[in-house]
Scaffold this motif. Structure first.
Motif, PDB file in Angstrom:
ATOM      1  N   VAL A 112       1.060  -1.544   0.216  1.00  0.00           N
ATOM      2  CA  VAL A 112      -0.510   0.243  -0.141  1.00  0.00           C
ATOM      3  C   VAL A 112       0.756   1.540  -0.067  1.00  0.00           C
ATOM      4  N   ARG A 113       0.804   2.287  -0.123  1.00  0.00           N
ATOM      5  CA  ARG A 113       0.478   3.659  -0.279  1.00  0.00           C
ATOM      6  C   ARG A 113      -0.289   4.470   1.142  1.00  0.00           C
ATOM      7  N   VAL A 114       1.241   5.760   1.603  1.00  0.00           N
ATOM      8  CA  VAL A 114      -0.100   6.514   2.522  1.00  0.00           C
ATOM      9  C   VAL A 114       0.306   7.216   1.989  1.00  0.00           C
ATOM     10  N   ILE A 115      -1.691   7.796   1.978  1.00  0.00           N
ATOM     11  CA  ILE A 115      -1.724   9.125   1.376  1.00  0.00           C
ATOM     12  C   ILE A 115      -2.626  10.189   2.688  1.00  0.00           C
ATOM     13  N   ASP A 116      -2.556  11.037   1.900  1.00  0.00           N
ATOM     14  CA  ASP A 116      -3.024  12.508   2.485  1.00  0.00           C
ATOM     15  C   ASP A 116      -4.776  12.913   1.555  1.00  0.00           C
ATOM     16  N   ASP A 117      -5.279  12.357   1.369  1.00  0.00           N
ATOM     17  CA  ASP A 117      -6.594  12.704   1.267  1.00  0.00           C
ATOM     18  C   ASP A 117      -8.279  12.811   1.209  1.00  0.00           C
ATOM     19  N   GLY A 118      -8.056  14.310   2.446  1.00  0.00           N
ATOM     20  CA  GLY A 118      -8.929  14.706   3.167  1.00  0.00           C
ATOM     21  C   GLY A 118      -9.083  13.696   4.105  1.00  0.00           C
ATOM     22  N   GLY A 119      -7.816  12.555   4.758  1.00  0.00           N
ATOM     23  CA  GLY A 119      -7.376  12.225   5.826  1.00  0.00           C
ATOM     24  C   GLY A 119      -6.481  11.308   5.098  1.00  0.00           C
ATOM     25  N   LEU A 120      -5.857  10.913   5.930  1.00  0.00           N
ATOM     26  CA  LEU A 120      -5.192   9.999   6.161  1.00  0.00           C
ATOM     27  C   LEU A 120      -5.675   8.330   5.647  1.00  0.00           C
ATOM     28  N   LYS A 121      -5.567   7.909   4.194  1.00  0.00           N
ATOM     29  CA  LYS A 121      -5.361   6.273   4.137  1.00  0.00           C
ATOM     30  C   LYS A 121      -4.534   5.910   3.624  1.00  0.00           C
ATOM     31  N   VAL A 122      -5.016   4.548   3.499  1.00  0.00           N
ATOM     32  CA  VAL A 122      -3.600   3.492   2.902  1.00  0.00           C
ATOM     33  C   VAL A 122      -4.433   3.273   1.245  1.00  0.00           C
ATOM     34  N   GLN A 123      -3.970   3.586   0.440  1.00  0.00           N
ATOM     35  CA  GLN A 123      -4.036   2.970  -0.965  1.00  0.00           C
ATOM     36  C   GLN A 123      -3.363   1.695  -1.596  1.00  0.00           C
ATOM     37  N   LEU A 124      -4.556   1.160  -1.547  1.00  0.00           N
ATOM     38  CA  LEU A 124      -3.883  -0.203  -2.699  1.00  0.00           C
ATOM     39  C   LEU A 124      -3.675  -0.453  -3.267  1.00  0.00           C
ATOM     40  N   SER A 125      -2.946  -1.449  -4.015  1.00  0.00           N
ATOM     41  CA  SER A 125      -2.951  -1.505  -5.826  1.00  0.00           C
ATOM     42  C   SER A 125      -4.010  -1.541  -6.459  1.00  0.00           C
ATOM     43  N   SER A 126      -5.197  -2.085  -5.690  1.00  0.00           N
ATOM     44  CA  SER A 126      -6.255  -2.322  -6.808  1.00  0.00           C
ATOM     45  C   SER A 126      -6.980  -0.379  -6.725  1.00  0.00           C
ATOM     46  N   GLY A 127      -6.164   0.029  -6.452  1.00  0.00           N
ATOM     47  CA  GLY A 127      -7.084   1.525  -6.144  1.00  0.00           C
ATOM     48  C   GLY A 127      -7.774   2.141  -4.776  1.00  0.00           C
ATOM     49  N   VAL A 128      -8.278   0.675  -4.197  1.00  0.00           N
ATOM     50  CA  VAL A 128      -9.448   0.437  -2.903  1.00  0.00           C
ATOM     51  C   VAL A 128      -8.527   1.901  -1.909  1.00  0.00           C
ATOM     52  N   LYS A 129      -9.336   2.658  -1.253  1.00  0.00           N
ATOM     53  CA  LYS A 129      -8.380   3.756  -0.433  1.00  0.00           C
ATOM     54  C   LYS A 129      -9.331   3.395   0.819  1.00  0.00           C
ATOM     55  N   LEU A 130      -8.536   2.682   1.592  1.00  0.00           N
ATOM     56  CA  LEU A 130      -8.712   2.604   3.434  1.00  0.00           C
ATOM     57  C   LEU A 130      -8.551   3.438   4.625  1.00  0.00           C
ATOM     58  N   PRO A 131      -9.103   3.654   4.861  1.00  0.00           N
ATOM     59  CA  PRO A 131      -9.509   5.434   5.816  1.00  0.00           C
ATOM     60  C   PRO A 131      -8.037   5.008   7.497  1.00  0.00           C
ATOM     61  N   ILE A 132      -7.498   5.260   7.443  1.00  0.00           N
ATOM     62  CA  ILE A 132      -6.482   4.380   8.589  1.00  0.00           C
ATOM     63  C   ILE A 132      -7.309   5.488   9.881  1.00  0.00           C
ATOM     64  N   PRO A 133      -7.498   4.771  11.463  1.00  0.00           N
ATOM     65  CA  PRO A 133      -8.318   5.332  12.543  1.00  0.00           C
ATOM     66  C   PRO A 133      -7.469   6.928  13.056  1.00  0.00           C
ATOM     67  N   ALA A 134      -8.627   7.264  13.033  1.00  0.00           N
ATOM     68  CA  ALA A 134      -8.293   8.637  13.717  1.00  0.00           C
ATOM     69  C   ALA A 134      -7.175   8.714  14.840  1.00  0.00           C
ATOM     70  N   ALA A 135      -6.806   7.273  15.691  1.00  0.00           N
ATOM     71  CA  ALA A 135      -5.784   7.119  17.012  1.00  0.00           C
ATOM     72  C   ALA A 135      -4.650   6.746  16.228  1.00  0.00           C
ATOM     73  N   ARG A 136      -4.555   6.106  15.377  1.00  0.00           N
ATOM     74  CA  ARG A 136      -3.608   5.806  14.746  1.00  0.00           C
ATOM     75  C   ARG A 136      -2.573   6.550  13.733  1.00  0.00           C
ATOM     76  N   ALA A 137      -3.825   8.245  13.573  1.00  0.00           N
ATOM     77  CA  ALA A 137      -3.034   9.228  12.785  1.00  0.00           C
ATOM     78  C   ALA A 137      -1.986   9.200  12.633  1.00  0.00           C
ATOM     79  N   GLU A 138      -0.970  10.354  13.442  1.00  0.00           N
ATOM     80  CA  GLU A 138       0.144  10.348  14.169  1.00  0.00           C
ATOM     81  C   GLU A 138       1.157   9.661  13.807  1.00  0.00           C
ATOM     82  N   ARG A 139       0.567   8.292  14.390  1.00  0.00           N
ATOM     83  CA  ARG A 139       1.663   7.172  14.290  1.00  0.00           C
ATOM     84  C   ARG A 139       1.791   6.774  12.753  1.00  0.00           C
ATOM     85  N   TYR A 140       1.286   7.236  11.633  1.00  0.00           N
ATOM     86  CA  TYR A 140       1.732   7.041  10.618  1.00  0.00           C
ATOM     87  C   TYR A 140       1.960   8.174   9.562  1.00  0.00           C
TER      88      TYR A 140
END
Length: 364
Positions: A244-272
């Motif tokens: 995956v790639r970590v992206i900031d798309d109106g909030g921190l997310k991980v983008q899969l190879s297929s293009g699917v974007k999964l939001p990172i929970p707020a509690a982990r945002a600062e760590r990632y």
């Protein structure tokens, strides 16, 4: 007191180094399991503790005594092997009593110890039989009994259940745990089976290529692995690993190879957040990829997947699919409709996600 200390222990065979300077402290009465794939150094470590292998460098301490140069018979340990190692011409009683006879114990003391061990292991009716008249599980109990009668400072188990069928292995796991609860002796147990490690151990030592990857209670290793190796080795089915790639798309997310974007929970945002824009690996266990049952729970998000293969297991069904070429396994309710070749909506519990550095293999 029977604490076992392994301090900077190295084992080399000419040009090959089997164990790379490991450190391990095993507490009195603790049940510690060494687990890892074949060739990781776990059995070599056990044999060095037993004195069956000489160490190249380092120190091994048992109960406050350094035992580097002490022969196995003087270390006050008892070992249970994979192949039982029973004398075929002796009865069960004589097999269990043999070591005590060599040490000149009285007949009364021998009988008391053998009867007590037989009671603990529930093999009293077998004492007059010979090994050929016993099942595999009964033979393993006798081998354990032979160790128990010694009243050693430390029990060492070298893959004792490998020769048993699956059902008997489950039964014997329970027996070994019950014995340890009754006979509170420091125990070091070697296995390649991570389920044995998880169910038996107070602490698990995960080894890989002659090094210790992580030490901790089973649940800690399962939920908080330190490396990709531990994350993939502990748990069945194994953890899914997705590039995956970590992206900031109106909030921190991980983008899969297929293009699917999964939001990172707020509690982990600062760590990632420091990894924004970087390629990493997403780790998510199959039980955290499920049918859409917890969609109201914060951190759970939906995505579509093309089902490749299903494995009905009775109480659950494993659903296999691919994301950008990476195989993925989800664990769903057996009543869920999941047909190979069709799209299925799945829920990812991102509260349970792990991000792993690609180069170091370290869990962030």
């Amino acid at each position: 007191m029977a604490q076992v200390s392994v301090r900077k222990v190295v084992k080399s065979y000419e040009t090959y180094q089997a164990v790379h300077g490991i450190d391990l402290e095993i507490n009195d009465e603790e049940f510690v399991v060494l687990v890892g794939p074949s060739g990781c150094g776990k059995s070599t470590t056990l044999r060095m503790i037993a004195g069956l292998e000489e160490i190249t460098s380092g120190e091994i301490w048992i109960g406050g005594d350094m035992v580097n140069d002490m022969p196995p018979r003087d270390r006050d340990i008892a070992m249970v092997f994979q192949n039982y190692a029973l004398y075929p011409h002796m009865t069960v009683f004589d097999n269990m009593a043999f070591g005590l006879k060599l040490r000149k114990y009285s007949k009364a003391d021998i009988k008391t110890r053998v009867d007590e061990a037989a009671r603990i292991l529930d093999i009293q009716p077998l004492l007059d039989r010979k090994p050929k008249a016993l099942s595999g599980g009964q033979r393993q109990r006798v081998a354990m009994g032979r160790a128990i009668v010694r009243h050693p400072r430390v029990f060492l188990f070298d893959e004792p259940l490998s020769n048993l069928d699956a059902k008997l292995r489950v039964q014997m796991r329970t027996e070994i745990k019950k014995v340890h609860q009754t006979v509170r002796t420091t125990t070091v147990y070697v296995t390649h089976d991570q389920i044995e490690a998880m169910t038996l151990a107070d602490r698990v030592v995960v080894m890989n290529q002659g090094r210790i990857e992580q030490v901790g209670p089973p649940q800690e290793l399962y939920h908080h692995p330190a490396t990709r190796f531990v994350a993939g080795f502990i748990g069945s089915p194994a953890m899914n690993f997705l590039p995956v790639r970590v992206i900031d798309d109106g909030g921190l997310k991980v983008q899969l190879s297929s293009g699917v974007k999964l939001p990172i929970p707020a509690a982990r945002a600062e760590r990632y957040r420091p990894y924004t824009g970087k390629e990493v690996t997403l780790g998510l266990r199959p039980e955290h990829l499920t049918e859409t049952r917890d969609v109201e729970k914060p951190g759970v998000c939906l995505f579509e997947a093309l089902v490749d293969v299903t494995e009905p297991m009775g109480m659950e069904t494993m659903v296999h699919f691919f994301d950008g070429g990476a195989p993925v396994c989800a664990r769903v309710d057996p009543a869920t409709s999941c047909i190979p070749g069709q799209m299925m909506t799945l829920a990812a519990d991102m509260n349970q996600m792990h991000l792993i550095e690609n180069e170091s293999g370290r869990v962030i």
